[in-house]
Design an enzyme around this catalytic site. Structure first.
Site, PDB file in Angstrom:
ATOM      1  CG  HIS A 192      -0.160   0.257   2.518  1.00  0.00           C
ATOM      2  ND1 HIS A 192       0.653  -0.700   3.094  1.00  0.00           N
ATOM      3  CD2 HIS A 192      -0.056   1.356   3.320  1.00  0.00           C
ATOM      4  CE1 HIS A 192       1.207  -0.220   4.187  1.00  0.00           C
ATOM      5  NE2 HIS A 192       0.807   1.036   4.351  1.00  0.00           N
TER       6      HIS A 192
ATOM      7  CG  ASP B 117       1.871   5.088   4.691  1.00  0.00           C
ATOM      8  OD1 ASP B 117       1.324   3.981   4.839  1.00  0.00           O
ATOM      9  OD2 ASP B 117       3.031   5.334   5.085  1.00  0.00           O
TER      10      ASP B 117
ATOM     11  CG  HIS C  61       5.322   1.111   2.558  1.00  0.00           C
ATOM     12  ND1 HIS C  61       4.676   2.223   2.015  1.00  0.00           N
ATOM     13  CD2 HIS C  61       4.882   1.030   3.835  1.00  0.00           C
ATOM     14  CE1 HIS C  61       3.896   2.767   2.926  1.00  0.00           C
ATOM     15  NE2 HIS C  61       3.993   2.068   4.037  1.00  0.00           N
TER      16      HIS C  61
ATOM     17  NE  ARG D  43       9.875  -4.763  11.098  1.00  0.00           N
ATOM     18  CZ  ARG D  43       8.968  -3.968  10.522  1.00  0.00           C
ATOM     19  NH1 ARG D  43       7.703  -4.337  10.434  1.00  0.00           N
ATOM     20  NH2 ARG D  43       9.325  -2.790  10.034  1.00  0.00           N
TER      21      ARG D  43
END
Length: 348
Positions: A221, A223, A277, A287
């Site tokens: 996607h 942002d 990204h 993470r």
């Protein structure tokens, strides 16, 4: 759906399995070689450092909208405190985290894999999002949110993340000066546009996943916001799409990852590109990342500076309208801005 149970299962539920052409696969893509932008050098006023920072950002943003920021001046101890607070929050029992439950159609609150919005291609993650405002009249908005939502015991949590948000807002405004110079509209135009910004902070947690090759922490996607400043922990997971292939971004504790969002792409009249990204997950380790999404005040008209000239690629809109579109009508992807423009024109 609790990740405390899911992350220990050998097979993950089908809703988390991504299609073959979208899943990350077993091979780690090559790292992206990114020349870091020296923010301290830019702020020193040294003509060579200013020109170098503007040149690096211009090259990156015309190509893919992604760069690294070093010498940013943020205290490493503050960053560590926010990471520690993030770890403690996501380690809490689900019932406690649900006190901040994110309601459908709203951008803020706690969400676990977004099961209330989507039924397939679920992200393997938990998030906690909250509003930050640089408006002096709204000072303490983050602390107040945590006190009211999670209880008075969370005042200290709210205090440390509010301090972090304030620092991120300041860094964003400095980056806006570089962006203004690199676009040729001067250092003040974008800085003034985002002064008093009404932004979003998100704490991301990606649990370990037994079928990491078939899942995604966050799907591909761009942002919808204006600028994202991200700090990764030591576990790799961020990947960006550059030159028609995915590249991994090696974690660097001393650098912020910065990417252009759709709103700034519209503000630059398409000269600077939103960054496509995704986040992959890890089979052995959890993470986490800290994401500050710079947004203008909700009623600001998103319109390029007149100095940019040229035919307009996007109509005027408010950030509030785009935010509503992504929360209630559309799942953010690589084509969010185009879909939003079509939606605006259909309803006009």
């Amino acid at each position: 759906m609790s990740f405390s149970v899911l992350q220990h299962q050998s097979h993950i539920p089908s809703q988390f399995i991504w299609p073959d052409d979208e899943r990350p696969g077993a091979e780690t893509p090559p790292p992206l070689d990114v020349p870091p932008v020296d923010l301290g050098g830019f702020l020193s006023g040294d003509p060579e450092a200013v020109a170098n920072a503007a040149r690096l950002i211009d090259q990156a943003c015309r190509s893919h909208g992604f760069f690294l920021l070093v010498n940013h001046g943020i205290d490493a101890a503050l960053i560590d405190r926010v990471h520690a607070a993030t770890t403690s929050f996501f380690a809490m029992p689900l019932a406690d985290k649900e006190r901040a439950h994110r309601k459908p159609g709203e951008p803020c609150g706690y969400a676990s894999s977004f099961t209330d919005r989507f039924s397939s291609k679920l992200p393997w993650k938990e998030t906690l999002s909250f509003r930050y405002s640089a408006d002096p009249n709204l000072a303490g908005i983050v602390q107040t949110y945590f006190s009211q939502t999670m209880g008075e015991d969370y005042k200290a949590f709210g205090r440390v993340v509010e301090e972090y948000c304030s620092e991120m807002s300041g860094v964003c405004l400095k980056v806006m000066e570089v962006l203004g110079i690199s676009l040729g509209v001067g250092a003040d135009w974008f800085r003034e546009f985002f002064k008093g910004n009404d932004s979003i902070m998100r704490l991301n947690y990606y649990p370990a996943c037994q079928e990491a090759h078939a899942a995604l922490g966050t799907g591909p996607h761009c942002d919808p916001t204006s600028l994202t400043i991200l700090h990764q922990d030591q576990v790799a997971g961020l990947q960006v799409f550059v030159d028609q292939q995915w590249h991994s971004i090696t974690p660097n504790p001393h650098a912020f990852v910065v990417n252009i969002g759709d709103t700034f792409m519209a503000l630059s009249n398409g000269i600077y590109k939103g960054c496509l990204h995704r986040a992959v997950v890890n089979g052995a380790a959890a993470r986490k990342s800290l994401a500050f999404f710079l947004c203008p005040k909700t009623d600001r008209i998103v319109r390029p500076p007149p100095q940019l000239g040229g035919a307009r690629l996007y109509p005027d809109f408010t950030w509030a309208a785009l935010l509503e579109f992504t929360q209630k009508h559309y799942r953010a992807d690589a084509k969010t801005l185009d879909a939003f423009v079509a939606w605006l024109q259909r309803d006009s």
